[in-house]
Design an enzyme around this catalytic site. Structure first.
Site, PDB file in Angstrom:
ATOM      1  N   HIS A 193     -12.513  -1.037 -16.445  1.00 17.36           N
ATOM      2  CA  HIS A 193     -12.782  -1.144 -15.009  1.00 17.36           C
ATOM      3  C   HIS A 193     -13.996  -2.028 -14.768  1.00 17.36           C
ATOM      4  O   HIS A 193     -15.061  -1.546 -14.381  1.00 17.36           O
ATOM      5  CB  HIS A 193     -12.972   0.259 -14.435  1.00 17.36           C
ATOM      6  CG  HIS A 193     -13.148   0.311 -12.951  1.00 17.36           C
ATOM      7  ND1 HIS A 193     -12.730  -0.687 -12.098  1.00 17.36           N
ATOM      8  CD2 HIS A 193     -13.700   1.275 -12.157  1.00 17.36           C
ATOM      9  CE1 HIS A 193     -13.024  -0.342 -10.847  1.00 17.36           C
ATOM     10  NE2 HIS A 193     -13.618   0.838 -10.853  1.00 17.36           N
ATOM     11  N   CYS A 232     -15.043  -0.666  -5.108  1.00 12.50           N
ATOM     12  CA  CYS A 232     -14.103  -0.833  -6.219  1.00 12.50           C
ATOM     13  C   CYS A 232     -12.907  -1.722  -5.863  1.00 12.50           C
ATOM     14  O   CYS A 232     -12.357  -2.373  -6.743  1.00 12.50           O
ATOM     15  CB  CYS A 232     -13.645   0.525  -6.738  1.00 12.50           C
ATOM     16  SG  CYS A 232     -14.954   1.349  -7.673  1.00 12.50           S
TER      17      CYS A 232
END
Lengths: 466, 395
Positions: free
Chosen positions: B336, B89
């Site tokens: 995201h 991430c």
């Protein structure tokens, strides 16, 4: 001939129960009584066998490594041709000897006789017998309201124990009863129920009952594939209600496990017990001489009492008889792949890697060439503890097929200090931080025809009245 | 790396969302155009010396895993040096750090960092399933993304009395901010009740505790600080950064009330920047789930360990709070798109430090903004970047 002795027994029932009334309602038939046992999505004939086998070995007071081999009888092995026996033996932790008998529901008594012969011949000292089945009746067939699932296990040895195996009588008749054709998944219905009763079942089973009826046994375990034939056979025994009746009432016809499962129901007291196995055109009666309560037999009622009632369509879904249309999405890790080859033994035997330097147990070994605590490279394979305490947990509600939601997952601190994260064998209601859990073998996935097994954490129930 | 050798002179992103009509390449080109458009004194694409591209899922999501050589062509610059950075991430944050090091080393004067991710080209089920069965064949089976963070929520609630309302307050605040961010995936305000009543996803997290799956792209232009004023009179500088790793599997964690990699990465970044958490004016942190932001603000040192929930509920991290967090709407509202996320967060910091955040503008007293991502199977990696509008460090 050496008398083969019984050191311990174990039983297992699947997690789900489908009421007979629900099945009949779906097919616009008259209501009915009772229920059948159905495997949850993570259970099959192998996980049931593991449950019963580990219970029997524990009841016998043995470590699995003291058992030379596994004699497993089932009409529904997870692979038609494949490593069924090796996977189960590995997961239980027995030696590699023994055999898988299959081909019909007679397979359970076949396994018992083969193991008994191996002990009697002195080829092995301790043998583990397990009979299990997860029957899959064709939807709408007459015996769908009877077909169940379950497992029974015996630990045999040449001496000690609380009971022995006596004579056995086998007869055969080359006629079709219920059967599956090659490559078929569902058991076929009978062509003619009356024909089956009069020309096949009663003559064959009746004959071995006659063979075994003297001297009069104190208890019988007899087949009852439709809920009526058992009573007809029971009348022929001149005894009261068979010990097997409790099994049929609670979880239905357990197929290859039925004869031995029912017999265990009579193993809590001394006496002569006869178990009749049946299937595939063969019937066998085996007599047991029980001197005193056989270790493990007292769990019989508790095994049958567990189970969660579910709908008929849930039962169909978990048996793979109601499947969603559309494209199937493959898993990220194919079950035939190298990842599984590297991980197979550490998963089935539940291994960790203990650090020589600091003692930390790393799991799983295949992905830990160095210790997570000190970085040390000297690691030794050890078997992990099989129970522990929940450190934290979640309940996952967003699982795509083939996963079943809700799926609880817990981080568990095992009793040997290792920490693992595992799926939970429960709907999550019993889950809380600090809950004690036991690790049990369950089916994690079934993809491309390959079942994948691993351990799940089963919460211990709160004590009754606590 | 010594203080402030690298400047950010351009930053931009595309509107985040479910961009079925845009290819991976088109999103990247859009972000690049937005970034060069933002350069005050003008910027020619050919001024780019090298590019670093962040894309996390690559082929698993149906897009190129070889985007190091896909992106130059997509943005009209075939021939430039370009490398793909993948670090879970924080991929975008780490590409930014690597780009800054490339400039600081003197090898390149002008570096483009571009983050781009296609999350929605494959169905949710397929995405879920590939997550749910990756890694170790058994130990990780069933681990969808929420499973990687929900165990922390269970434990944080048990140890510190954190409540679902406290978790929900993070989502409410971030949606409030997102409703004021024209680039956010979701631009609607929500209430605590909305969060509490949303469908359970992974107990104790419900739907509105979770960020969406978003397509998006963002880009920034880094130059050597000596040359910054060729491009702008208001450069923003890279004050410090830190990266840290931790064991990748959840069962290897010592603690389920902190993200250790965040704590280690923050310590490194603060040390490099010569500041502490109290000097930070605003922060963009990794709020893939509400619990994550609560852990972040504790592990970054903004609030005491255990106080993250109550601090959020009491507004300490709101736009007008003591330390505004996720003024852009965060992952929860802005979205995201993994590789783009860190670069988009840096864009928000850039706007805040230059006073260009419109309705979301916070009071910049010390001149520092912090950007953070954590991720990997079990938060096995975290990256912290600290930006400043000050040419010189604190006394």
């Amino acid at each position: 001939m050496t008398t083969v002795r019984i050191l311990g027994v174990g039983t297992a029932a699947p997690g789900l129960r489908v009421p007979v009334a629900a099945i009949n309602s779906a097919w616009d038939r008259r209501s009915g009584r009772g229920q059948v046992g159905v495997c949850g999505a993570d259970e099959d004939s192998l996980t049931l066998a593991w449950d019963a086998a580990t219970a029997a070995v524990r009841a016998a007071g043995l470590d699995p490594s003291e058992v030379a081999g596994l004699w497993w009888g089932t009409s529904t092995p997870p692979f038609a041709d494949g490593p069924s026996h090796a996977v189960l033996a590995n997961a239980i932790g027995t030696g590699p000897l023994g055999t898988l008998t299959s081909g019909s529901t007679h397979a359970g008594v076949d396994a018992l006789l083969a193991a008994s012969d191996a002990v009697a011949a002195g080829r092995v000292e301790v043998a583990l017998v397990v009979a299990s089945d997860a029957l899959r009746p064709g939807p709408g067939t007459g015996f769908e309201t009877r077909a169940g699932a379950g497992a029974a296990a015996f630990v045999l040895a040449a001496s000690n124990g609380h009971g022995g195996i006596g004579s056995a009588w086998t007869r055969s008749k080359p006629l079709l009863d219920r059967y599956r054709g090659s490559g078929e998944l569902d058991q076929r219905d009978l062509y003619d129920g009356r024909l089956f009763r009069e020309e096949i079942f009663l003559p064959l089973v009746g004959a071995v009952v006659d063979d075994a009826r003297t001297p009069g046994p104190s208890s019988w375990s007899v087949p009852d594939p439709d809920g009526r034939l058992g009573a007809a056979i029971a009348r022929r025994t001149d005894a009261g209600e068979p010990a097997s009746q409790a099994v049929y009432s609670a979880i239905g016809d357990t197929g290859a496990a039925a004869a031995l499962f029912g017999a265990i129901g009579a193993f809590a007291h001394s006496g002569r017990v006869v178990a009749v196995g049946y299937g595939g055109g063969r019937a066998t009666a085996i007599e047991f001489a029980i001197d005193a309560a056989v270790p493990g037999a007292s769990d019989f009622a508790a095994t049958l009492a567990n189970g969660r009632e579910v709908s008929y369509h849930k039962g169909l879904r978990v048996r793979g008889q109601m499947v969603p249309g559309g494209e199937t999405i493959p898993m990220g890790v194919p079950p035939e792949s190298a990842l599984f080859a590297r991980g197979a033994e550490e998963m089935l035997q539940l291994l960790g890697a203990r650090c020589d330097d600091c003692g930390t147990i790393n799991t799983p070994p295949s992905v830990h060439p160095h210790c997570i605590a000190c970085g040390g490279p000297k690691l030794e394979a050890v078997q992990l503890a099989r129970s522990g305490t929940v450190h934290t947990f979640v309940v996952n509600y967003t699982m795509p097929a083939p996963f079943e939601a809700p799926l609880p997952i817990a981080v568990v601190d095992l009793d040997d200090g290792a920490r693992v994260m595992l799926q939970v064998d429960d709907d999550g209601d019993q889950l809380e931080i600090g809950r004690r859990v036991d690790l049990v073998l369950r089916k994690y996935a079934h993809e491309r025809g390959v079942p994948v097994y691993g351990y799940k954490a089963r919460p211990r129930r709160a004590p009754v009245g606590a | 790396m010594s203080w402030n050798r690298v400047a950010v002179v351009g930053a931009g992103l595309i509107k985040m969302g479910e961009l079925f009509d845009q290819s991976y390449e088109k999103m990247a080109a859009g972000a690049f155009a937005a970034a060069i458009e933002s350069v005050d004194k003008g910027f020619e694409p050919t001024q780019v010396d090298a590019a670093f591209v962040a894309t996390q899922r690559g082929t698993l999501w149906g897009q190129e895993g070889i985007s190091g050589n896909t992106i130059p062509t997509a943005i009209g610059l075939a021939g430039i040096p370009c490398t793909r950075i993948e670090n879970a991430c924080p991929s975008g944050s780490d590409a930014f750090r690597v780009g800054a090091m490339a400039v600081a080393s003197g090898v390149h004067d002008v570096v483009l960092v571009i983050g781009v991710e296609k999350m929605r080209d494959k169905s949710t089920e397929e995405g879920l399933l590939s997550r749910a069965a990756s890694g170790h064949p058994i130990f990780t089976r069933g681990e969808t993304a929420p499973v990687l963070f929900a165990p922390f929520a269970t434990r944080h609630m048990a140890e510190f009395g954190t409540t679902r309302e406290m978790l929900a307050s993070v989502a409410v605040k971030n949606h409030y901010n997102g409703a004021r961010d024209p680039y956010a995936h979701f631009q609607n305000e929500i209430t605590i009740d909305d969060v509490l009543r949303s469908a359970p996803v992974c107990h104790p997290l419900h739907l509105l505790d979770c960020c969406p799956q978003t397509d998006g792209a963002a880009a920034v232009v880094l130059v050597s600080a000596d040359r910054a004023h060729e491009f702008t009179d208001r450069p923003v500088y890279v004050a410090g950064f830190g990266v840290a790793t931790d064991h990748p599997y959840l069962h290897e964690k010592d603690s389920f009330t902190e993200i250790k990699a965040t704590r280690l990465a923050a310590a490194r970044a603060y040390s490099m920047a010569g500041i502490g958490p109290n000097d930070v004016d605003c922060a963009e942190v990794h709020d893939c789930f509400t619990i994550t932001e609560i852990l972040d603000i504790e592990d970054l040192g903004f609030v005491e360990k255990g106080r993250g929930g109550i601090a959020s509920l009491e507004g300490e991290t709101s736009l007008d709070g003591r330390i505004p967090v996720n003024t852009s709407g965060g992952l929860l509202a802005k979205g995201h798109p993994i590789g783009a996320t860190g670069v988009a967060q840096i864009t928000e910091c850039w706007w805040q430090l230059r006073g260009q955040a419109d309705e979301r503008q916070v009071d910049i007293r010390n001149g520092f903004a912090l950007q953070h991502n954590a991720g990997g199977r079990g938060s096995g990696v975290a990256v912290v970047n600290i930006l400043t509008n000050r040419r010189e460090g604190l006394g």
